[in-house]
Design an enzyme around this catalytic site. Structure first.
Site, PDB file in Angstrom:
ATOM      1  N   ASN A 155       0.379   4.418   0.078  1.00  0.00           N
ATOM      2  CA  ASN A 155       0.120   5.477   1.064  1.00  0.00           C
ATOM      3  C   ASN A 155       0.658   5.112   2.434  1.00  0.00           C
ATOM      4  O   ASN A 155       1.246   5.927   3.127  1.00  0.00           O
ATOM      5  CB  ASN A 155      -1.381   5.752   1.166  1.00  0.00           C
ATOM      6  CG  ASN A 155      -1.907   6.368  -0.099  1.00  0.00           C
ATOM      7  OD1 ASN A 155      -1.582   7.494  -0.413  1.00  0.00           O
ATOM      8  ND2 ASN A 155      -2.688   5.613  -0.847  1.00  0.00           N
TER       9      ASN A 155
ATOM     10  N   LYS B   8      -1.110  14.290   9.938  1.00  0.00           N
ATOM     11  CA  LYS B   8      -1.773  13.005  10.248  1.00  0.00           C
ATOM     12  C   LYS B   8      -0.859  12.155  11.125  1.00  0.00           C
ATOM     13  O   LYS B   8      -1.295  11.520  12.079  1.00  0.00           O
ATOM     14  CB  LYS B   8      -2.137  12.269   8.944  1.00  0.00           C
ATOM     15  CG  LYS B   8      -2.847  10.945   9.188  1.00  0.00           C
ATOM     16  CD  LYS B   8      -3.259  10.226   7.917  1.00  0.00           C
ATOM     17  CE  LYS B   8      -3.804   8.836   8.233  1.00  0.00           C
ATOM     18  NZ  LYS B   8      -4.095   8.023   7.058  1.00  0.00           N
TER      19      LYS B   8
ATOM     20  N   ASP C 253      -1.983  -4.212  10.277  1.00  0.00           N
ATOM     21  CA  ASP C 253      -3.345  -4.441   9.814  1.00  0.00           C
ATOM     22  C   ASP C 253      -4.189  -3.384  10.485  1.00  0.00           C
ATOM     23  O   ASP C 253      -4.093  -3.185  11.701  1.00  0.00           O
ATOM     24  CB  ASP C 253      -3.831  -5.843  10.161  1.00  0.00           C
ATOM     25  CG  ASP C 253      -5.038  -6.192   9.316  1.00  0.00           C
ATOM     26  OD1 ASP C 253      -4.922  -6.198   8.080  1.00  0.00           O
ATOM     27  OD2 ASP C 253      -6.126  -6.421   9.884  1.00  0.00           O
TER      28      ASP C 253
ATOM     29  N   ASN D 222       0.849  -1.194   0.000  1.00  0.00           N
ATOM     30  CA  ASN D 222       0.000   0.000   0.000  1.00  0.00           C
ATOM     31  C   ASN D 222       0.889   1.250   0.000  1.00  0.00           C
ATOM     32  O   ASN D 222       1.544   1.565   0.990  1.00  0.00           O
ATOM     33  CB  ASN D 222      -0.897  -0.055   1.251  1.00  0.00           C
ATOM     34  CG  ASN D 222      -1.809   1.148   1.369  1.00  0.00           C
ATOM     35  OD1 ASN D 222      -1.448   2.256   1.009  1.00  0.00           O
ATOM     36  ND2 ASN D 222      -3.002   0.925   1.902  1.00  0.00           N
TER      37      ASN D 222
ATOM     38  N   GLU E  92      -3.344 -14.941   2.596  1.00  0.00           N
ATOM     39  CA  GLU E  92      -4.754 -14.646   2.845  1.00  0.00           C
ATOM     40  C   GLU E  92      -4.912 -14.167   4.290  1.00  0.00           C
ATOM     41  O   GLU E  92      -4.365 -14.787   5.213  1.00  0.00           O
ATOM     42  CB  GLU E  92      -5.564 -15.926   2.644  1.00  0.00           C
ATOM     43  CG  GLU E  92      -7.025 -15.655   2.414  1.00  0.00           C
ATOM     44  CD  GLU E  92      -7.828 -16.946   2.405  1.00  0.00           C
ATOM     45  OE1 GLU E  92      -9.012 -16.891   2.756  1.00  0.00           O
ATOM     46  OE2 GLU E  92      -7.238 -17.991   2.080  1.00  0.00           O
TER      47      GLU E  92
ATOM     48  N   ARG F 189      -1.786   4.677  13.204  1.00  0.00           N
ATOM     49  CA  ARG F 189      -0.604   4.001  12.655  1.00  0.00           C
ATOM     50  C   ARG F 189       0.669   4.565  13.271  1.00  0.00           C
ATOM     51  O   ARG F 189       1.567   3.826  13.635  1.00  0.00           O
ATOM     52  CB  ARG F 189      -0.592   4.134  11.123  1.00  0.00           C
ATOM     53  CG  ARG F 189       0.486   3.288  10.465  1.00  0.00           C
ATOM     54  CD  ARG F 189       0.279   3.138   8.973  1.00  0.00           C
ATOM     55  NE  ARG F 189      -0.977   2.466   8.672  1.00  0.00           N
ATOM     56  CZ  ARG F 189      -2.077   3.092   8.285  1.00  0.00           C
ATOM     57  NH1 ARG F 189      -2.083   4.390   8.099  1.00  0.00           N
ATOM     58  NH2 ARG F 189      -3.182   2.417   8.079  1.00  0.00           N
TER      59      ARG F 189
END
Ligand code: IMP
Length: 193
Positions: A12, A174, A70, A10, A41, A180
């Site tokens: 970002n 942010k 996650d 990802n 998965e 995060r």
């Protein structure tokens, strides 16, 4: 430990996390740097379980100490869902805007505005040995989607004590408050102490 793999594709997330790591003497590499595109998965029921699945997979595949995050949003008017299913929930709509509209509608209908983002980071250093760091940010769903920064649900989430959505804050702003960055800071404290 001077070289660390961040198990994510990802863009970002990688930008956000590389910015936090910049100040430390740790070389952060991502899946893209190693040309790895397969991901396991995510079968876990919790953020912690899914983060562990990914960090164990990255370590086993490369032998490099690996961490994975996650994350997701939990919304009061949706009985604190979608949680671990945040990505799938968003992708089930024809556009992000359609998803935001539906969430805002349910928030108004149920008069329940609260929401939070959570991140779990799992760090795998050795076979079968992982450590988890959590971060959470409380807030509410905005009355309309606003802002052009960030990703995912940022345009509809207003952090507590703020009057702007996360998407109206730039990466630096942010990173001062996000779920995060709270979890990453705990990870960095662990690595540097
Ligand atoms: P992942 O499984 O950790 O990659 O994240 C699941 C989904 O949660 C993402 O695809 C985003 O839609 C959402 N999400 C996670 N973190 C954030 C964030 O910081 N802002 C907005 N949405 C996020």
């Amino acid at each position: 430990m001077s070289r660390l793999l961040f198990f994510s594709n990802n863009k970002n997330k990688i930008i956000e996390i590389k910015k936090i790591f910049n100040k430390f003497n740790i070389e952060l590499i991502s899946l893209n740097d190693l040309k790895i595109s397969e991901e396991p998965e995510e079968k876990g029921q919790t953020f912690e379980e899914n983060a562990k699945i990914k960090s164990d997979y990255g370590f086993n595949k490369t032998g490099i100490p690996c961490f994975a995050d996650d994350s997701g949003i939990c919304i009061e008017s949706l009985n604190w869902k979608p949680g671990v299913l945040s990505k799938r929930f968003l992708n089930n709509f024809k556009s992000n805007e359609a998803c935001f509209e539906s969430i805002i509608k349910s928030t108004k209908k149920n008069c329940k505005q609260n929401a939070y983002f959570k991140t779990s980071i799992s760090l795998t250093i050795k076979d079968e040995q992982n450590i988890v760091f959590n971060g959470k940010i409380d807030g509410k769903i905005s009355e309309r989607a606003k802002g052009r920064f960030g990703f995912g649900y940022d345009p509809i989430f207003i952090p507590k004590n703020y009057n702007k959505t996360l998407a109206e804050l730039n990466t630096k702003e942010k990173n001062e408050i996000s779920h995060r960055s709270i979890a990453v800071t705990k990870l960095i404290n662990f690595l540097t102490n």
